[in-house]
Design a protein around this motif. Structure first.
Motif, PDB file in Angstrom:
ATOM      1  N   HIS A   1       9.723 -19.274  20.734  1.00  0.00           N
ATOM      2  CA  HIS A   1      10.327 -20.372  19.971  1.00  0.00           C
ATOM      3  C   HIS A   1      11.551 -20.868  20.728  1.00  0.00           C
ATOM      4  O   HIS A   1      12.307 -20.081  21.302  1.00  0.00           O
ATOM      5  CB  HIS A   1      10.734 -19.888  18.582  1.00  0.00           C
ATOM      6  CG  HIS A   1      11.025 -20.996  17.613  1.00  0.00           C
ATOM      7  ND1 HIS A   1      12.127 -21.813  17.707  1.00  0.00           N
ATOM      8  CD2 HIS A   1      10.343 -21.417  16.508  1.00  0.00           C
ATOM      9  CE1 HIS A   1      12.116 -22.686  16.707  1.00  0.00           C
ATOM     10  NE2 HIS A   1      11.041 -22.469  15.970  1.00  0.00           N
TER      11      HIS A   1
ATOM     12  N   TYR B   1       0.141 -20.571  14.039  1.00  0.00           N
ATOM     13  CA  TYR B   1       0.876 -21.323  13.013  1.00  0.00           C
ATOM     14  C   TYR B   1       0.130 -21.354  11.683  1.00  0.00           C
ATOM     15  O   TYR B   1       0.436 -22.185  10.818  1.00  0.00           O
ATOM     16  CB  TYR B   1       1.154 -22.739  13.525  1.00  0.00           C
ATOM     17  CG  TYR B   1       1.971 -22.744  14.801  1.00  0.00           C
ATOM     18  CD1 TYR B   1       3.363 -22.762  14.767  1.00  0.00           C
ATOM     19  CD2 TYR B   1       1.338 -22.701  16.048  1.00  0.00           C
ATOM     20  CE1 TYR B   1       4.098 -22.734  15.943  1.00  0.00           C
ATOM     21  CE2 TYR B   1       2.069 -22.682  17.224  1.00  0.00           C
ATOM     22  CZ  TYR B   1       3.444 -22.685  17.167  1.00  0.00           C
ATOM     23  OH  TYR B   1       4.177 -22.652  18.330  1.00  0.00           O
TER      24      TYR B   1
ATOM     25  N   LEU C   1       9.815 -30.161  17.150  1.00  0.00           N
ATOM     26  CA  LEU C   1      11.265 -30.152  17.252  1.00  0.00           C
ATOM     27  C   LEU C   1      11.726 -31.497  17.813  1.00  0.00           C
ATOM     28  O   LEU C   1      12.477 -32.219  17.167  1.00  0.00           O
ATOM     29  CB  LEU C   1      11.729 -28.966  18.101  1.00  0.00           C
ATOM     30  CG  LEU C   1      11.457 -27.594  17.439  1.00  0.00           C
ATOM     31  CD1 LEU C   1      11.833 -26.454  18.367  1.00  0.00           C
ATOM     32  CD2 LEU C   1      12.191 -27.462  16.101  1.00  0.00           C
TER      33      LEU C   1
ATOM     34  N   SER D   1       7.411 -25.554  15.941  1.00  0.00           N
ATOM     35  CA  SER D   1       8.061 -24.544  15.117  1.00  0.00           C
ATOM     36  C   SER D   1       7.231 -24.367  13.857  1.00  0.00           C
ATOM     37  O   SER D   1       6.764 -25.364  13.272  1.00  0.00           O
ATOM     38  CB  SER D   1       9.480 -24.987  14.745  1.00  0.00           C
ATOM     39  OG  SER D   1      10.132 -24.012  13.953  1.00  0.00           O
TER      40      SER D   1
ATOM     41  N   GLN E   1       6.749 -24.538  10.427  1.00  0.00           N
ATOM     42  CA  GLN E   1       7.524 -25.111   9.330  1.00  0.00           C
ATOM     43  C   GLN E   1       6.677 -25.208   8.060  1.00  0.00           C
ATOM     44  O   GLN E   1       5.482 -25.521   8.115  1.00  0.00           O
ATOM     45  CB  GLN E   1       8.027 -26.512   9.698  1.00  0.00           C
ATOM     46  CG  GLN E   1       9.089 -26.518  10.779  1.00  0.00           C
ATOM     47  CD  GLN E   1       9.640 -27.910  11.041  1.00  0.00           C
ATOM     48  OE1 GLN E   1       8.944 -28.911  10.914  1.00  0.00           O
ATOM     49  NE2 GLN E   1      10.901 -27.997  11.433  1.00  0.00           N
TER      50      GLN E   1
ATOM     51  N   GLY F   1      15.621 -24.684  15.379  1.00  0.00           N
ATOM     52  CA  GLY F   1      15.548 -23.742  14.266  1.00  0.00           C
ATOM     53  C   GLY F   1      16.217 -22.454  14.701  1.00  0.00           C
ATOM     54  O   GLY F   1      16.177 -22.077  15.873  1.00  0.00           O
TER      55      GLY F   1
ATOM     56  N   ILE G   1      16.891 -18.655  15.477  1.00  0.00           N
ATOM     57  CA  ILE G   1      15.985 -17.562  15.857  1.00  0.00           C
ATOM     58  C   ILE G   1      16.728 -16.249  16.090  1.00  0.00           C
ATOM     59  O   ILE G   1      16.131 -15.271  16.548  1.00  0.00           O
ATOM     60  CB  ILE G   1      15.174 -17.918  17.117  1.00  0.00           C
ATOM     61  CG1 ILE G   1      16.089 -18.288  18.280  1.00  0.00           C
ATOM     62  CG2 ILE G   1      14.206 -19.056  16.821  1.00  0.00           C
ATOM     63  CD1 ILE G   1      15.351 -18.502  19.591  1.00  0.00           C
TER      64      ILE G   1
ATOM     65  N   PRO H   1      12.040 -19.768  11.635  1.00  0.00           N
ATOM     66  CA  PRO H   1      13.476 -19.952  11.380  1.00  0.00           C
ATOM     67  C   PRO H   1      13.811 -19.986   9.892  1.00  0.00           C
ATOM     68  O   PRO H   1      13.042 -20.488   9.066  1.00  0.00           O
ATOM     69  CB  PRO H   1      13.780 -21.306  12.035  1.00  0.00           C
ATOM     70  CG  PRO H   1      12.718 -21.467  13.074  1.00  0.00           C
ATOM     71  CD  PRO H   1      11.489 -20.862  12.462  1.00  0.00           C
TER      72      PRO H   1
ATOM     73  N   TYR I   1      17.279 -24.875   9.894  1.00  0.00           N
ATOM     74  CA  TYR I   1      17.101 -25.881  10.946  1.00  0.00           C
ATOM     75  C   TYR I   1      18.381 -26.705  11.030  1.00  0.00           C
ATOM     76  O   TYR I   1      19.127 -26.828  10.044  1.00  0.00           O
ATOM     77  CB  TYR I   1      15.898 -26.773  10.656  1.00  0.00           C
ATOM     78  CG  TYR I   1      14.583 -26.077  10.896  1.00  0.00           C
ATOM     79  CD1 TYR I   1      13.961 -26.131  12.138  1.00  0.00           C
ATOM     80  CD2 TYR I   1      13.977 -25.341   9.880  1.00  0.00           C
ATOM     81  CE1 TYR I   1      12.762 -25.473  12.370  1.00  0.00           C
ATOM     82  CE2 TYR I   1      12.779 -24.669  10.103  1.00  0.00           C
ATOM     83  CZ  TYR I   1      12.183 -24.740  11.356  1.00  0.00           C
ATOM     84  OH  TYR I   1      11.011 -24.074  11.591  1.00  0.00           O
TER      85      TYR I   1
END
Length: 375
Positions: free
Chosen positions: A170, A210, A218, A241, A243, A278, A280, A298, A301
């Motif tokens: 990430h 994911y 991002l 990312s 999300q 985000g 990490i 994350p 953000y």
């Protein structure tokens, strides 16, 4: 005739007397001398304390040229006859050396000493010169700096860059800049999902990593529409990312739309510098996800935005918890200063700014400096 001769003799004698008096004045030991056992022509950036020897007959005064009095403290500045003064030089937070001319005056006599302080070397550590959008790099081996560029209108254009955490798969941050060329909307979304060729194969992610989340950009696809190649690069998995859909497709998208409007607002900026990411850090992730539980999710953000117009700057930052927000979103309530965002993230944003500018700009966030689409 005798009377005239006597007068002439008197005048001549008076002239000799005056000459003798002036000569007596000239014979006084009027002097002004400065000396130091330290090398004040190469004071280290960290500063320090030094002593100066003053040689003088009678009263004397010391002055400093330019901005010297702001970082070079001399005590005392006045005295009588020979003496010693203390000089305290503050750390140099600027990225260039600085100097001041110290002048000792005693009567009509003068002596000068130039003090030159070097820049603090650590200010240059992990800073990429000429790229104002890039935060200070960590310099740690777990991170890889990745810089993507494209050829556009026969020129090389920096598209965006990132500092990618290899074990957590990430980005720590992504950064780009927008100006008339790169803010243009010339192409549509490409959906060119693919591997980032600059990420070693063993640290790449795939679509299955994911699962249960959006593959959230991002650097938004909408932020890089000036060329097909530029947009395609936003679909590298390194730019993704994990999300929540209720976050990515709602409040985060609305915030991105506001930032895109700023990118295209020529009255606001000559150049807009944007850093996004985000969190990490171990205490700022929700969990590790993915096929092998090695992709950071994350907990927060953020965005850091800097606008330059001519020689003036303004900045704004955002901090959002990774959750679903109800409308209205009240984006203004999620703003903070760059300094405050640095405290939360541990990231040094816009380190390429002159420190005098950085200290002022990063301490202020005025929502009225920016136009808003989303309330």
């Amino acid at each position: 005739m005798k009377g005239i001769k006597s007068v002439s003799t008197l005048i001549a004698g008076s002239g000799m007397l005056l000459a003798m008096l002036f000569a007596a004045c000239d014979d006084t030991d009027e002097r002004a001398e400065l000396s130091s056992e330290s090398n004040l022509s190469a004071v280290p950036g960290a500063g320090g304390e030094y002593t100066l020897n003053v040689g003088a007959e009678g009263s004397w005064v010391i002055s400093l040229s330019g901005t010297g009095s702001q970082w070079c403290n001399v005590d005392p500045l006045r005295g009588v006859d020979d003496g010693v003064v203390n000089v305290v030089i503050a750390p140099n937070d600027e990225r260039t050396s600085r100097n001041t001319l110290l002048t000792l005056a005693s009567g009509a006599s003068r002596d000068t000493l130039r003090i030159t302080q070097q820049a603090t070397e650590e200010n240059f550590t992990n800073v990429i010169a000429g790229r104002l959008e890039i935060p200070r790099l960590t310099g740690e081996t777990d991170y890889k700096f990745i810089d993507h560029s494209v050829t556009y209108q026969n020129k090389t254009v920096h598209n965006y860059c990132m500092e990618y955490n290899l074990p957590k798969r990430h980005a720590r941050w992504v950064a780009f800049k927008a100006y008339d060329v790169t803010a243009a909307d010339n192409v549509s979304r490409t959906d060119a999902w693919g591997d980032d060729p600059q990420v070693p194969a063993e640290y790449r992610t795939t679509k299955t990593d994911y699962s249960g989340y959006d593959r959230g950009h991002l650097v938004a696809s909408n932020d890089r529409r000036y060329s097909k190649e530029a947009n395609e690069q936003t679909f590298y998995y390194s730019n993704m990312s994990p999300q929540l859909s209720g976050f990515n497709q709602k409040i985060w998208q609305k915030l991105e739309e506001d930032v895109k409007a700023w990118m295209q607002d020529a009255a606001l900026r000559d150049t807009l510098y944007v850093v996004k990411g985000g969190t990490i850090a171990d205490d700022q992730i929700i969990k590790l996800t993915g096929e092998h539980n090695n992709v950071a999710v994350p907990k927060y953000y953020y965005m850091a935005v800097l606008a330059r117009k001519n020689d003036s700057y303004k900045a704004i930052a955002f901090w959002l918890e990774h959750k679903e927000y109800s409308q209205p979103y009240h984006l203004k309530s999620l703003t903070l200063t760059i300094d405050q965002l640095e405290e939360k993230t541990g990231i040094d944003f816009f380190p390429g700014l002159p420190d005098s500018v950085e200290r002022t700009v990063e301490a202020v966030c005025d929502v009225n400096d920016w136009t808003w689409i989303t309330e």
